[in-house]
Design a protein around this motif. Structure first.
Motif, PDB file in Angstrom:
ATOM      1  N   THR A 147       0.762  -1.161   0.007  1.00  0.00           N
ATOM      2  CA  THR A 147       0.007  -0.047   0.033  1.00  0.00           C
ATOM      3  C   THR A 147       0.808   1.249  -0.020  1.00  0.00           C
ATOM      4  O   THR A 147       1.776   1.465   0.690  1.00  0.00           O
ATOM      5  CB  THR A 147      -0.707   0.124   1.296  1.00  0.00           C
ATOM      6  N   TRP A 148       0.395   2.311  -0.891  1.00  0.00           N
ATOM      7  CA  TRP A 148       1.247   3.426  -0.946  1.00  0.00           C
ATOM      8  C   TRP A 148       0.561   4.635  -0.254  1.00  0.00           C
ATOM      9  O   TRP A 148      -0.629   4.499  -0.295  1.00  0.00           O
ATOM     10  CB  TRP A 148       1.615   3.675  -2.566  1.00  0.00           C
ATOM     11  N   TYR A 149       1.193   5.413   0.337  1.00  0.00           N
ATOM     12  CA  TYR A 149       1.049   6.605   1.102  1.00  0.00           C
ATOM     13  C   TYR A 149       1.788   7.724   0.729  1.00  0.00           C
ATOM     14  O   TYR A 149       2.910   7.548   0.497  1.00  0.00           O
ATOM     15  CB  TYR A 149       1.188   6.302   2.474  1.00  0.00           C
ATOM     16  N   ARG A 150       1.197   8.993   0.317  1.00  0.00           N
ATOM     17  CA  ARG A 150       1.938  10.152   0.218  1.00  0.00           C
ATOM     18  C   ARG A 150       1.782  10.732   1.547  1.00  0.00           C
ATOM     19  O   ARG A 150       0.843  11.329   2.262  1.00  0.00           O
ATOM     20  CB  ARG A 150       0.997  11.188  -0.762  1.00  0.00           C
ATOM     21  N   VAL A 151       3.164  11.015   2.141  1.00  0.00           N
ATOM     22  CA  VAL A 151       3.590  11.692   3.439  1.00  0.00           C
ATOM     23  C   VAL A 151       3.740  13.129   3.193  1.00  0.00           C
ATOM     24  O   VAL A 151       4.750  13.601   2.412  1.00  0.00           O
ATOM     25  CB  VAL A 151       4.385  10.968   3.937  1.00  0.00           C
ATOM     26  N   THR A 152       3.138  14.104   4.048  1.00  0.00           N
ATOM     27  CA  THR A 152       3.235  15.545   3.897  1.00  0.00           C
ATOM     28  C   THR A 152       3.631  16.137   5.422  1.00  0.00           C
ATOM     29  O   THR A 152       3.112  15.573   6.174  1.00  0.00           O
ATOM     30  CB  THR A 152       2.284  16.255   3.391  1.00  0.00           C
ATOM     31  N   CYS A 153       4.817  16.643   5.251  1.00  0.00           N
ATOM     32  CA  CYS A 153       5.255  17.390   6.560  1.00  0.00           C
ATOM     33  C   CYS A 153       5.377  18.725   6.434  1.00  0.00           C
ATOM     34  O   CYS A 153       5.521  19.362   5.368  1.00  0.00           O
ATOM     35  CB  CYS A 153       6.833  16.757   6.849  1.00  0.00           C
ATOM     36  N   TRP A 154       5.221  19.510   7.571  1.00  0.00           N
ATOM     37  CA  TRP A 154       5.161  21.232   7.449  1.00  0.00           C
ATOM     38  C   TRP A 154       6.064  21.688   8.544  1.00  0.00           C
ATOM     39  O   TRP A 154       6.593  21.057   9.334  1.00  0.00           O
ATOM     40  CB  TRP A 154       3.743  21.328   7.838  1.00  0.00           C
ATOM     41  N   ARG A 155       6.317  22.975   8.339  1.00  0.00           N
ATOM     42  CA  ARG A 155       7.140  23.856   9.049  1.00  0.00           C
ATOM     43  C   ARG A 155       8.662  23.120   9.397  1.00  0.00           C
ATOM     44  O   ARG A 155       9.266  22.600   8.571  1.00  0.00           O
ATOM     45  CB  ARG A 155       6.431  24.063  10.426  1.00  0.00           C
ATOM     46  N   GLN A 156       8.880  23.004  10.799  1.00  0.00           N
ATOM     47  CA  GLN A 156      10.197  22.653  11.205  1.00  0.00           C
ATOM     48  C   GLN A 156      10.471  21.106  10.813  1.00  0.00           C
ATOM     49  O   GLN A 156      11.588  20.633  10.425  1.00  0.00           O
ATOM     50  CB  GLN A 156      10.535  22.800  12.673  1.00  0.00           C
ATOM     51  N   LEU A 157       9.436  20.311  10.861  1.00  0.00           N
ATOM     52  CA  LEU A 157       9.310  18.767  10.612  1.00  0.00           C
ATOM     53  C   LEU A 157       9.717  18.671   9.164  1.00  0.00           C
ATOM     54  O   LEU A 157      10.434  17.898   8.939  1.00  0.00           O
ATOM     55  CB  LEU A 157       7.964  18.133  11.046  1.00  0.00           C
ATOM     56  N   ALA A 158       9.417  19.388   8.284  1.00  0.00           N
ATOM     57  CA  ALA A 158       9.685  19.503   7.045  1.00  0.00           C
ATOM     58  C   ALA A 158      11.204  19.809   6.891  1.00  0.00           C
ATOM     59  O   ALA A 158      11.842  19.282   6.024  1.00  0.00           O
ATOM     60  CB  ALA A 158       8.844  20.443   6.052  1.00  0.00           C
ATOM     61  N   MET A 159      11.774  20.931   7.411  1.00  0.00           N
ATOM     62  CA  MET A 159      13.088  21.061   7.362  1.00  0.00           C
ATOM     63  C   MET A 159      13.945  19.949   7.624  1.00  0.00           C
ATOM     64  O   MET A 159      15.052  19.645   7.281  1.00  0.00           O
ATOM     65  CB  MET A 159      13.444  22.451   7.930  1.00  0.00           C
ATOM     66  N   HIS A 160      13.685  19.297   8.804  1.00  0.00           N
ATOM     67  CA  HIS A 160      14.328  18.168   9.409  1.00  0.00           C
ATOM     68  C   HIS A 160      14.213  16.972   8.424  1.00  0.00           C
ATOM     69  O   HIS A 160      15.305  16.312   8.378  1.00  0.00           O
ATOM     70  CB  HIS A 160      13.808  17.712  10.568  1.00  0.00           C
ATOM     71  N   VAL A 161      12.933  16.703   8.001  1.00  0.00           N
ATOM     72  CA  VAL A 161      12.954  15.534   7.091  1.00  0.00           C
ATOM     73  C   VAL A 161      13.759  15.926   5.741  1.00  0.00           C
ATOM     74  O   VAL A 161      14.130  14.752   5.256  1.00  0.00           O
ATOM     75  CB  VAL A 161      11.384  15.493   6.589  1.00  0.00           C
ATOM     76  N   ILE A 162      13.890  16.982   4.970  1.00  0.00           N
ATOM     77  CA  ILE A 162      14.669  17.116   3.933  1.00  0.00           C
ATOM     78  C   ILE A 162      16.193  16.910   4.152  1.00  0.00           C
ATOM     79  O   ILE A 162      16.894  16.596   3.071  1.00  0.00           O
ATOM     80  CB  ILE A 162      14.478  18.750   3.384  1.00  0.00           C
ATOM     81  N   GLU A 163      16.720  17.117   5.572  1.00  0.00           N
ATOM     82  CA  GLU A 163      17.861  16.888   5.666  1.00  0.00           C
ATOM     83  C   GLU A 163      18.233  15.505   6.268  1.00  0.00           C
ATOM     84  O   GLU A 163      19.383  14.822   5.943  1.00  0.00           O
ATOM     85  CB  GLU A 163      18.257  17.667   6.864  1.00  0.00           C
ATOM     86  N   SER A 164      17.215  14.474   6.597  1.00  0.00           N
ATOM     87  CA  SER A 164      17.199  13.359   7.063  1.00  0.00           C
ATOM     88  C   SER A 164      16.727  11.917   6.416  1.00  0.00           C
ATOM     89  O   SER A 164      17.513  10.892   6.329  1.00  0.00           O
ATOM     90  CB  SER A 164      16.553  13.400   8.490  1.00  0.00           C
ATOM     91  N   VAL A 165      15.662  12.279   5.438  1.00  0.00           N
ATOM     92  CA  VAL A 165      15.040  11.145   4.922  1.00  0.00           C
ATOM     93  C   VAL A 165      15.635  11.115   3.402  1.00  0.00           C
ATOM     94  O   VAL A 165      15.734  12.030   2.336  1.00  0.00           O
ATOM     95  CB  VAL A 165      13.696  11.563   5.008  1.00  0.00           C
ATOM     96  N   LYS A 166      15.999   9.853   2.956  1.00  0.00           N
ATOM     97  CA  LYS A 166      16.415   9.599   1.568  1.00  0.00           C
ATOM     98  C   LYS A 166      15.620   8.356   0.959  1.00  0.00           C
ATOM     99  O   LYS A 166      14.907   7.623   1.668  1.00  0.00           O
ATOM    100  CB  LYS A 166      17.782   9.430   1.487  1.00  0.00           C
ATOM    101  N   LYS A 167      15.696   8.265  -0.382  1.00  0.00           N
ATOM    102  CA  LYS A 167      14.816   7.313  -0.771  1.00  0.00           C
ATOM    103  C   LYS A 167      15.594   5.869  -0.525  1.00  0.00           C
ATOM    104  O   LYS A 167      16.501   5.743  -0.236  1.00  0.00           O
ATOM    105  CB  LYS A 167      15.125   7.459  -2.349  1.00  0.00           C
ATOM    106  N   GLY A 168      14.558   4.919  -0.165  1.00  0.00           N
ATOM    107  CA  GLY A 168      14.776   3.766   0.408  1.00  0.00           C
ATOM    108  C   GLY A 168      14.877   3.516   1.875  1.00  0.00           C
ATOM    109  O   GLY A 168      14.887   2.323   2.238  1.00  0.00           O
ATOM    110  N   ASP A 169      14.974   4.536   2.555  1.00  0.00           N
ATOM    111  CA  ASP A 169      15.133   4.545   4.112  1.00  0.00           C
ATOM    112  C   ASP A 169      13.814   3.815   4.566  1.00  0.00           C
ATOM    113  O   ASP A 169      12.658   3.864   4.088  1.00  0.00           O
ATOM    114  CB  ASP A 169      15.011   6.058   4.613  1.00  0.00           C
ATOM    115  N   ALA A 170      14.062   2.867   5.603  1.00  0.00           N
ATOM    116  CA  ALA A 170      12.972   2.492   6.440  1.00  0.00           C
ATOM    117  C   ALA A 170      12.374   3.295   7.476  1.00  0.00           C
ATOM    118  O   ALA A 170      13.438   3.855   8.311  1.00  0.00           O
ATOM    119  CB  ALA A 170      13.359   1.258   7.056  1.00  0.00           C
ATOM    120  N   VAL A 171      11.242   3.858   7.449  1.00  0.00           N
ATOM    121  CA  VAL A 171      10.712   4.847   8.178  1.00  0.00           C
ATOM    122  C   VAL A 171       9.510   4.540   8.991  1.00  0.00           C
ATOM    123  O   VAL A 171       8.825   3.495   8.418  1.00  0.00           O
ATOM    124  CB  VAL A 171      10.530   6.068   7.503  1.00  0.00           C
TER     125      VAL A 171
END
Length: 206
Positions: free
Chosen positions: A49-73
């Protein structure tokens, strides 16, 4: 439909970054969650099952620095179903999650946590439009956080300072350390009593 969920899966693509006039920063990425089942004595992958995950504000800034394709989250957030009609007139739908938090799935790997700190202003020009937009979003979020921290620290200082909590003279001294007459009026009663005592001693001595 909305429900609070926690999903476990793999990031299916690089994180997409956008600026938002209202929230400052937005990051989104797809997550594929695959069920596991026991078939003929062996664990195998079942449906995905596929999900589209959306993050906002400070969480978004941390995600762009931390999450990469293929990561288990692991993702916690509000689940909803987005529906639309595509360019060919076909109805489409997908699961979407507005994330509250995102974390690495430590059952499947290791990670090192780095605590977020207030970032100084950039020392040079941004290298791209993306970095410029991210810097603007960071400046807005971190300025709000710094203001809140400063307000709390100021309140702590006022509580810890006994003179800030109680000034016996009712005013502040001038540059020479002298309290003005209007402010020092609180001590006039004590001065009068001292003069009366001196006069009484002089009368007894005579």
């Amino acid at each position: 439909m909305e429900a609070e969920v926690v999903i476990s899966g793999n990031v299916g693509a690089d994180v997409e970054w956008r600026t938002d006039e209202r929230y400052g920063a937005r990051a989104s990425f797809p997550v594929a969650a695959t069920r596991r089942g026991l078939r003929e004595g062996k664990w195998v992958d079942l449906d995905t099952t596929w999900y589209r995950v959306t993050c906002w504000r400070q969480l978004a800034m941390h995600v762009i620095e931390s999450v990469k394709k293929g990561d288990a989250v692991l993702v916690n957030g509000r689940l909803r179903i987005d529906r639309w009609v595509d360019a060919h007139g076909m109805p489409r739908a997908e699961f979407a999650v507005d994330a509250t938090w995102v974390a690495p799935d430590l059952r499947r790997g290791t990670a090192r946590f780095v605590r977020a700190r207030l970032r100084p202003e950039a020392s040079g020009p941004a290298e791209s439009e993306f970095e410029a937009a991210r810097n603007d979003a960071e400046a807005s979020c971190y300025a709000d956080q710094a203001g809140a921290n400063g307000a709390r620290e100021g309140a702590d200082e006022r509580i810890d300072d006994p003179w800030a909590a109680h000034d016996p003279w009712g005013g502040d001294p001038d540059e020479n350390g002298v309290i003005g007459e209007a402010e020092a009026s609180g001590g006039s009663h004590e001065a009068g009593e001292a003069e009366e005592a001196d006069e009484a001693l002089e009368a007894l001595a005579s």
